[in-house]
Design a protein around this motif. Structure first.
Motif, PDB file in Angstrom:
ATOM      1  N   ARG A  90       5.582  95.382   5.264  1.00 28.44           N
ATOM      2  CA  ARG A  90       4.335  95.830   5.887  1.00 28.44           C
ATOM      3  C   ARG A  90       3.244  94.761   5.789  1.00 28.44           C
ATOM      4  NH1 ARG A  90       2.283 100.850   7.254  1.00 28.44           N
ATOM      5  NH2 ARG A  90       0.278 100.535   8.298  1.00 28.44           N
ATOM      6  N   HIS A  99      -2.268  95.806   0.298  1.00 25.59           N
ATOM      7  CA  HIS A  99      -2.150  96.711   1.446  1.00 25.59           C
ATOM      8  C   HIS A  99      -3.384  97.599   1.580  1.00 25.59           C
ATOM      9  CE1 HIS A  99      -0.382  99.502   4.310  1.00 25.59           C
ATOM     10  NE2 HIS A  99      -0.509 100.500   3.453  1.00 25.59           N
ATOM     11  N   LEU A 154       3.085 104.391   4.202  1.00 22.42           N
ATOM     12  CA  LEU A 154       4.280 103.843   3.563  1.00 22.42           C
ATOM     13  C   LEU A 154       5.242 104.922   3.070  1.00 22.42           C
ATOM     14  CD1 LEU A 154       2.445 101.089   1.529  1.00 22.42           C
ATOM     15  CD2 LEU A 154       4.098 100.657   3.340  1.00 22.42           C
ATOM     16  N   ASP A 156       9.361  97.818   1.228  1.00 24.56           N
ATOM     17  CA  ASP A 156       8.488  98.341   2.283  1.00 24.56           C
ATOM     18  C   ASP A 156       7.127  97.656   2.271  1.00 24.56           C
ATOM     19  OD1 ASP A 156      10.476 100.051   3.082  1.00 24.56           O
ATOM     20  OD2 ASP A 156       9.606 101.846   2.182  1.00 24.56           O
TER      21      ASP A 156
END
Length: 392
Positions: free
Chosen positions: A111, A19, A61, A107
């Protein structure tokens, strides 16, 4: 298959690194040997340090964590039938969040997939090759059983203690440090609202106990037990009775609420460190490089700190051609690792009943706890380490 950074392991470290790299314009592929359902269900730690919680928020997040998680401004130490609260904001200006690793992983997966990220589930890495060259490779078996190869600039092993990352380092450069404790934790999940507003760490002559939570209706509790304990030997009634005994307060009406136990597991207690955390173009992060006993709530946080540091180094290299962050990664990460190892060892030694300890050693534990309760600098040292040292 070709990418910039090949990541082994879709736990919080591997996913968070992917991420962070995406936000910096750096491509990655994550290989995970388990399926998505398994990754989103496995139960792990739930205490998030102040700085790690801030990093989750800054990277987009934190919304669900702040809405559904719990901000905790302290913990309670119980010993000799008395309780003493450690006030985190008052001592450090920081706090922690109670937010299960399971939820962080959910999450992150959602994402990464919504951002077009590549997570290959049921893809088991079988070999890491060419780490001394410019383009290392990860060989893996795909979900369909085909043998495939992922070529990249760098490989980051976030594949846990039993993964192939650490074993891929040359034996002649690796040094490991290990301590196995003579007890374990029996952990339970129970469908009952928490009996406390903040975590309770209890030292008792019969052994340590910890009261935590997963939500407003689910409690997470632990008992110190012998290392060879079988959960089948512990009935629900026996667990609740032992927990009540260890949490008991002499001069308080507080009582432990009980309910249906939905899960029982044994957590071994171990300290482990591998040095270095980098060789050539292979980096280790999280449990592939270090293990801490869970008493200090550092396992998840160390893993996240590792990849935050690594993301900065990779960004500096690809954005500006600066290699200093990557070159110093192992040294910088290990500085925090050893601080967390010491704190976790200290908390474990302070709160647990060692079956081989003498009465003299038990009295030393009691004296140390009394000192923390009476001396603000001693309490501040605990709070600073628990909430996460920003300067290490």
């Amino acid at each position: 298959m070709r990418t910039t950074v090949g990541i082994i392991g879709a736990g919080p470290a591997g996913l968070f690194l992917s991420h962070l790299l995406h936000q910096r314009g750096i491509e990655s592929v994550v290989l995970e040997r388990r399926d998505r359902d398994y990754c989103e269900r496995r139960q792990r730690a739930g205490v998030v340090e102040h700085g790690v919680a801030e990093a989750l928020r800054e990277s987009g997040l934190g919304e669900r964590m702040d809405r559904e998680g719990f901000r905790h401004d302290g913990i309670e130490l119980r010993f000799e039938g008395r309780g003493h609260r450690i006030d985190f904001p008052g001592l450090t200006g920081r706090h922690v969040m109670i937010w299960a690793q399971t939820e962080i992983v959910k999450d992150l997966i959602a994402r990464r997939l919504s951002d077009g990220g590549r997570i290959l589930f049921e893809a088991e890495a079988t070999a890491i090759e060419g780490i001394d060259g410019e383009h290392p490779r990860v060989r893996f078996a795909s979900a369909e059983g085909a043998e495939e190869t992922l070529e990249c600039d760098y490989v980051v092993a976030c594949d846990g203690f039993h993964g192939i990352g650490r074993s891929s380092l040359p034996e002649e450069v690796v040094r490991t440090y290990d301590k196995v404790y003579p007890f374990a934790w029996l952990g339970i999940l129970a469908d009952v609202p928490p009996s406390c507003d903040e975590l309770i760490y209890a030292r008792h002559d019969r052994g340590f106990a910890l009261h935590s939570m997963r939500s407003e209706s689910v409690s997470r509790l632990y008992l110190q037990v012998p290392a060879d304990t079988d959960t089948a030997d512990w009935s629900d009634d026996r667990i609740w009775s032992e927990l009540a005994t260890r949490f008991e307060l002499a001069d308080s009406a507080w009582k432990l609420d009980t309910g249906p136990i939905t899960d029982k597991s044994i957590t071994p207690m171990r300290s482990f460190v591998t040095e270095p955390m980098r060789h050539g173009n292979l980096f280790l992060a999280g449990d592939s490089a270090h293990i801490v006993p869970p008493t200090g709530a550092k396992g998840l946080n160390l893993a996240m700190r590792d990849v935050m540091l690594l993301a900065e180094g990779l960004d500096a290299w690809y954005a500006r051609g600066e290699a200093s962050g990557l070159d110093s990664y192992s040294e910088q990460a290990l500085r925090r690792v050893w601080r967390a190892e010491h704190f976790s060892y200290w908390m474990t030694s302070l709160m647990h009943t060692d079956p081989a300890a003498t009465e003299f050693e038990h009295r030393l534990q009691q004296s140390h706890l009394e000192h923390i309760a009476a001396c603000e600098p001693a309490a501040a040292a605990l709070a600073e380490n628990y909430t996460g040292l920003p300067h290490v």
